[in-house]
Design an enzyme around this catalytic site. Structure first.
Site, PDB file in Angstrom:
ATOM      1  N   ARG A  66       6.130   0.888  -3.370  1.00 59.12           N
ATOM      2  CA  ARG A  66       5.760   0.527  -4.746  1.00 59.12           C
ATOM      3  C   ARG A  66       6.772   1.071  -5.753  1.00 59.12           C
ATOM      4  O   ARG A  66       7.082   0.426  -6.759  1.00 59.12           O
ATOM      5  CB  ARG A  66       4.364   1.058  -5.070  1.00 59.12           C
ATOM      6  CG  ARG A  66       3.262   0.197  -4.496  1.00 59.12           C
ATOM      7  CD  ARG A  66       1.912   0.712  -4.962  1.00 59.12           C
ATOM      8  NE  ARG A  66       1.237   1.478  -3.938  1.00 59.12           N
ATOM      9  CZ  ARG A  66       0.728   2.682  -4.099  1.00 59.12           C
ATOM     10  NH1 ARG A  66       0.822   3.324  -5.251  1.00 59.12           N
ATOM     11  NH2 ARG A  66       0.116   3.284  -3.108  1.00 59.12           N
TER      12      ARG A  66
ATOM     13  N   GLN B 271       0.818  -1.221   0.000  1.00 56.21           N
ATOM     14  CA  GLN B 271       0.000   0.000   0.000  1.00 56.21           C
ATOM     15  C   GLN B 271       0.851   1.269   0.000  1.00 56.21           C
ATOM     16  O   GLN B 271       0.385   2.345  -0.355  1.00 56.21           O
ATOM     17  CB  GLN B 271      -0.915   0.021   1.227  1.00 56.21           C
ATOM     18  CG  GLN B 271      -1.997  -1.028   1.134  1.00 56.21           C
ATOM     19  CD  GLN B 271      -2.627  -1.345   2.467  1.00 56.21           C
ATOM     20  OE1 GLN B 271      -2.232  -0.805   3.486  1.00 56.21           O
ATOM     21  NE2 GLN B 271      -3.593  -2.231   2.466  1.00 56.21           N
ATOM     22  N   SER B 272       2.091   1.141   0.433  1.00 53.39           N
ATOM     23  CA  SER B 272       2.955   2.314   0.598  1.00 53.39           C
ATOM     24  C   SER B 272       3.525   2.767  -0.754  1.00 53.39           C
ATOM     25  O   SER B 272       4.213   1.997  -1.437  1.00 53.39           O
ATOM     26  CB  SER B 272       4.089   1.933   1.557  1.00 53.39           C
ATOM     27  OG  SER B 272       5.232   2.703   1.297  1.00 53.39           O
ATOM     28  N   PRO B 273       3.276   4.027  -1.145  1.00 56.30           N
ATOM     29  CA  PRO B 273       3.786   4.495  -2.447  1.00 56.30           C
ATOM     30  C   PRO B 273       5.311   4.388  -2.586  1.00 56.30           C
ATOM     31  O   PRO B 273       5.793   3.907  -3.622  1.00 56.30           O
ATOM     32  CB  PRO B 273       3.293   5.946  -2.526  1.00 56.30           C
ATOM     33  CG  PRO B 273       2.123   5.993  -1.594  1.00 56.30           C
ATOM     34  CD  PRO B 273       2.411   5.033  -0.493  1.00 56.30           C
TER      35      PRO B 273
END
Ligand SMILES: N[C@@H](CCC(=O)N[C@@H](CS)C(=O)NCC(=O)O)C(=O)O
Length: 214
Positions: free
Chosen positions: A15, A10-12
């Protein structure tokens, strides 16, 4: 070489690193960190990373955190002369400038929006946060005079900035009429295999989590 990355899809910033790892086709073991369960605040984690952030890369006995530092380390060490982060000083400097823009403007605007909602029970982003996002979009629109954020070639800066921008788009949808350059760039990014493989699943999970808290 044994690469591991402490990660949450979920963490940009996680990613962004996942996209770089996938682009370079590097084998990596992902170690899940749930910040809602405070996995990043354990004594063991703090010993490795006193700043308690994810992503964190472990390369044999070398530990590194911050997505931008990780991304440039990976290309410098394992992707020599890869166009993602060319060695030409001027090309590299423009990429670095955009990486710092992500670090200093895009991600803080995003964090300011999602943290109060995901962690502290607020129900909508504050007006001053939306102003920061709007100003960040204005800058991005002006930077995007070429196909990619640092010029004619895809670079690390695209992968880092699009992880933030696609998440900001969840918080404050990008107005396609006002921001044609951003819209075209987001489409270009979304067509990349690494975006489909390593940004879409976590982005979807981020959207579901964020919207469940509104
Ligand atoms: N500038 C850092 C930001 C990393 C960051 O703040 N990650 C968040 C998750 S998206 C985090 O670790 N939050 C927990 C904390 O800061 O304690 C990077 O690019 O890696």
């Amino acid at each position: 070489m044994v690469l591991s990355m402490y990660n949450s899809d979920q963490s940009p910033p996680c990613r962004a690193c996942q996209m770089v790892l996938a682009y370079l086709k590097l084998p990596v073991k992902y170690i899940a960190v749930d910040t809602l369960k405070k996995d990043h605040l354990t004594e063991e984690y703090l010993k490795m990373n006193p700043q308690h952030t994810i992503p964190m890369l472990v390369d044999d006995d070398f530990i590194l955190w911050d997505s931008h530092a990780i991304a440039s380390y990976l290309v410098t060490k394992y992707g020599k002369d890869n166009p993602l982060y060319p060695s030409d000083p001027k090309k590299r400097a423009v990429i670095d400038q955009r990486l710092h823009f992500d670090s200093g403007i895009l991600f803080p605007a995003l964090r300011g929006a999602f943290e109060p909602i995901i962690y502290f029970g607020e129900k909508k982003p504050r007006p001053e946060v939306l102003e920061k996002i709007s100003s960040a979009y204005d800058f991005m629109e002006k930077f995007l005079t070429k196909a990619w954020i640092a010029g004619d070639e895809l670079s690390l800066a695209d992968l880092c900035c699009v992880a933030s921008m696609s998440s900001l788009n969840v918080v404050m949808p990008i107005d396609t009429k006002k921001y044609p350059n951003i819209t075209a760039w987001m489409k270009r990014c979304s067509e990349l295999d690494v975006y489909k493989k390593s940004n879409v699943p976590g982005l979807t999970a981020f959207k579901t989590l964020y919207e469940s808290k509104l």
